[in-house]
Design a protein around this motif. Structure first.
Motif, PDB file in Angstrom:
ATOM      1  N   PHE A 299       2.680   4.972   2.625  1.00  0.00           N
ATOM      2  CA  PHE A 299       4.262   5.075   3.145  1.00  0.00           C
ATOM      3  C   PHE A 299       4.561   6.657   2.593  1.00  0.00           C
ATOM      4  O   PHE A 299       5.794   6.914   2.852  1.00  0.00           O
ATOM      5  CB  PHE A 299       5.251   4.138   2.545  1.00  0.00           C
ATOM      6  N   ARG A 300       3.767   7.257   2.565  1.00  0.00           N
ATOM      7  CA  ARG A 300       4.000   8.751   2.127  1.00  0.00           C
ATOM      8  C   ARG A 300       4.863   9.597   3.129  1.00  0.00           C
ATOM      9  O   ARG A 300       5.460  10.701   2.685  1.00  0.00           O
ATOM     10  CB  ARG A 300       2.907   9.375   1.280  1.00  0.00           C
ATOM     11  N   GLY A 301       4.712   9.227   4.199  1.00  0.00           N
ATOM     12  CA  GLY A 301       5.090  10.129   5.130  1.00  0.00           C
ATOM     13  C   GLY A 301       6.346   9.757   5.921  1.00  0.00           C
ATOM     14  O   GLY A 301       7.118  10.304   6.787  1.00  0.00           O
TER      15      GLY A 301
ATOM     16  N   SER B 262       2.054  -2.548  -6.286  1.00  0.00           N
ATOM     17  CA  SER B 262       0.807  -1.894  -5.531  1.00  0.00           C
ATOM     18  C   SER B 262      -0.077  -2.963  -5.401  1.00  0.00           C
ATOM     19  O   SER B 262      -0.415  -3.656  -5.912  1.00  0.00           O
ATOM     20  CB  SER B 262       0.402  -0.551  -5.976  1.00  0.00           C
TER      21      SER B 262
ATOM     22  N   ASN C 179       0.841  -1.228  -0.004  1.00  0.00           N
ATOM     23  CA  ASN C 179      -0.187   0.075  -0.023  1.00  0.00           C
ATOM     24  C   ASN C 179       0.735   1.348  -0.048  1.00  0.00           C
ATOM     25  O   ASN C 179       1.417   1.715   1.130  1.00  0.00           O
ATOM     26  CB  ASN C 179      -0.953   0.062   1.058  1.00  0.00           C
ATOM     27  N   LEU C 180       1.109   1.690  -1.296  1.00  0.00           N
ATOM     28  CA  LEU C 180       2.290   2.736  -1.244  1.00  0.00           C
ATOM     29  C   LEU C 180       1.774   4.118  -0.555  1.00  0.00           C
ATOM     30  O   LEU C 180       2.562   4.816  -0.190  1.00  0.00           O
ATOM     31  CB  LEU C 180       2.694   2.920  -3.053  1.00  0.00           C
ATOM     32  N   GLU C 181       0.559   4.364  -0.792  1.00  0.00           N
ATOM     33  CA  GLU C 181      -0.018   5.595  -0.074  1.00  0.00           C
ATOM     34  C   GLU C 181       0.141   5.647   1.492  1.00  0.00           C
ATOM     35  O   GLU C 181       0.436   6.765   1.873  1.00  0.00           O
ATOM     36  CB  GLU C 181      -1.495   5.547  -0.468  1.00  0.00           C
TER      37      GLU C 181
ATOM     38  N   ALA D 206       9.536  -0.010   1.071  1.00  0.00           N
ATOM     39  CA  ALA D 206       8.632   1.208   0.994  1.00  0.00           C
ATOM     40  C   ALA D 206       8.918   2.193   1.816  1.00  0.00           C
ATOM     41  O   ALA D 206       8.695   3.258   1.476  1.00  0.00           O
ATOM     42  CB  ALA D 206       7.024   0.512   0.768  1.00  0.00           C
TER      43      ALA D 206
ATOM     44  N   LYS E  73      11.836   2.767   2.747  1.00  0.00           N
ATOM     45  CA  LYS E  73      13.119   3.387   2.474  1.00  0.00           C
ATOM     46  C   LYS E  73      14.357   2.725   3.347  1.00  0.00           C
ATOM     47  O   LYS E  73      15.297   3.549   3.632  1.00  0.00           O
ATOM     48  CB  LYS E  73      13.467   4.908   2.356  1.00  0.00           C
TER      49      LYS E  73
ATOM     50  N   ASN F 219       0.231   3.217  12.193  1.00  0.00           N
ATOM     51  CA  ASN F 219       1.306   4.419  12.394  1.00  0.00           C
ATOM     52  C   ASN F 219       2.398   4.126  13.205  1.00  0.00           C
ATOM     53  O   ASN F 219       3.475   4.533  12.900  1.00  0.00           O
ATOM     54  CB  ASN F 219       0.390   5.397  12.804  1.00  0.00           C
TER      55      ASN F 219
ATOM     56  N   GLU G 171       9.583  10.097   4.794  1.00  0.00           N
ATOM     57  CA  GLU G 171      10.676  11.060   4.951  1.00  0.00           C
ATOM     58  C   GLU G 171      10.746  12.004   6.140  1.00  0.00           C
ATOM     59  O   GLU G 171      11.542  12.398   6.608  1.00  0.00           O
ATOM     60  CB  GLU G 171      10.768  11.846   3.795  1.00  0.00           C
ATOM     61  N   GLU G 172       9.457  12.474   6.377  1.00  0.00           N
ATOM     62  CA  GLU G 172       9.321  13.259   7.729  1.00  0.00           C
ATOM     63  C   GLU G 172       9.687  12.374   8.989  1.00  0.00           C
ATOM     64  O   GLU G 172      10.359  13.056   9.791  1.00  0.00           O
ATOM     65  CB  GLU G 172       7.996  13.850   7.756  1.00  0.00           C
TER      66      GLU G 172
END
Length: 347
Positions: free
Chosen positions: A178-180, A338, A174-176, A287, A289, A257, A182-183
């Motif tokens: 993992f969007r956070g 995905s 679920n690539l969506e 995913a 990184k 989370n 980098e923060e």
């Protein structure tokens, strides 16, 4: 069209098969979908809706979180299997898939998640007669879906299934979700090096090698273990004997989370299993990184590229493992599939 996914367990339990079924089921919105799962505890709702998925749960017998034998599920399937246009059962290593096959559904798809062995000494002994009897799941399946070429080769060898009946569709991510990452990575503590393990704590997973490697690494290395299982006591005893227990932290029953934070903050994920049909936690770490070290065994070998995923041979040399972990400082760039793509292939 009415579909039923049959699985030993479902959410709130988290694991490879549970995640697979959840991600696929919620993407079948054009169909009427139900998940039929067991609940050994008897404490979860018998029927509820999770993210648009109707979930039915049935009492089962599951000593050491194994087998998941459920007469209640079998009786339901015998009465209702033909009310579904298609029944898709998961996991050869537990009884619900066999019960689904014996209920004679109109159309039957089987995802075995098969790696050829039981998960402990006793379960491996019991696995041999079970495998001989449960091969009929493959005989009754209209289609078989494997998550790796390794799994396909095992199924063909162990059950004499023709390759033309098997479709290889790897798990997705679920690539969506993992969007956070980098923060989250910006919060890493300078100088601290985190080794991460995610999965069941069983002997065949090779977690003991990570503990032994930790003993050979500098004091700024710590090991985070996410999961539970019958081998945890042995891992704790080993860590105490080696004097590294204060550098190990255990987590279990994390929400997404919390798990994402563990993936993102880790410097390396280790998965040293002898047997894996796929290795979903490797995909999730990539995913996030985070580079990985895996054993050159089973389907794990298919991940190794020596840039993002690094391999180590069995029998594992702990000194080589420690040196490999210490040498990794990779920026992960890995093309992942995905769950949307996986669901489209299954349709």
């Amino acid at each position: 069209m009415k579909l039923a996914f049959v699985t030993p367990r479902f959410y709130p339990h988290i694991g490879g098969v549970e995640t697979h079924v959840y991600e696929i089921a919620k993407r079948m919105k054009e169909f009427e979908v139900e998940v039929l799962a067991t609940d050994p505890s008897g404490r979860l709702a018998k029927s509820e809706e999770i993210d648009g998925i109707r979930v039915r749960r049935f009492r089962s017998y599951a000593p050491s979180d194994a087998y998941f034998f459920s007469l209640e599920l079998y009786r339901y399937l015998k009465r209702n299997a033909k009310n579904y246009d298609l029944v898709h059962a998961h996991n050869f290593h537990a009884f619900p898939a066999l019960l689904a096959a014996l209920s004679e559904p109109r159309k039957f798809v089987f995802s075995p998640h098969y790696h050829g062995h039981g998960h402990s000494f006793l379960r491996n002994i019991l696995f041999k007669p079970y495998r001989a009897y449960a091969r009929r799941i493959f005989d009754k399946a209209d289609a078989i879906v494997c998550v790796s070429n390794f799994e396909k080769s095992l199924v063909m060898a162990d059950f004499k299934v023709e390759g033309s009946r098997i479709h290889v569709i790897p798990n997705g991510v679920n690539l969506e979700a993992f969007r956070g990452v980098e923060e989250i990575k910006k919060r890493k503590e300078k100088g601290l090096r985190r080794i991460l393990y995610v999965g069941r704590i069983e002997k065949y997973k090779g977690l003991e090698y990570a503990v032994r490697a930790l003993n050979l690494l500098p004091e700024n290395y710590v090991l985070e273990i996410v999961g539970k299982g019958s081998y945890r006591k042995k891992i704790v005893e080993l860590a105490e004997k080696l004097g590294v227990i204060d550098r190990i932290k255990f987590y279990q029953d994390l929400d997404w989370n919390e798990l994402l934070e563990r993936y993102a903050l880790a410097d390396v994920l280790v998965l040293l299993s002898k047997h894996e049909a796929y290795g979903l936690v490797v995909a999730e770490a990539l995913a996030a990184k985070t580079p990985c070290v895996v054993a050159k065994t089973s389907a794990l070998a298919e991940w190794i590229d020596e840039r993002n995923v690094f391999g180590i041979e069995y029998p594992i040399d702990v000194r080589k493992l420690a040196e490999l972990i210490k040498s990794i400082d990779a920026r992960v760039e890995f093309k992942l599939t995905s769950w949307d793509e996986v669901a489209e292939k299954l349709k």
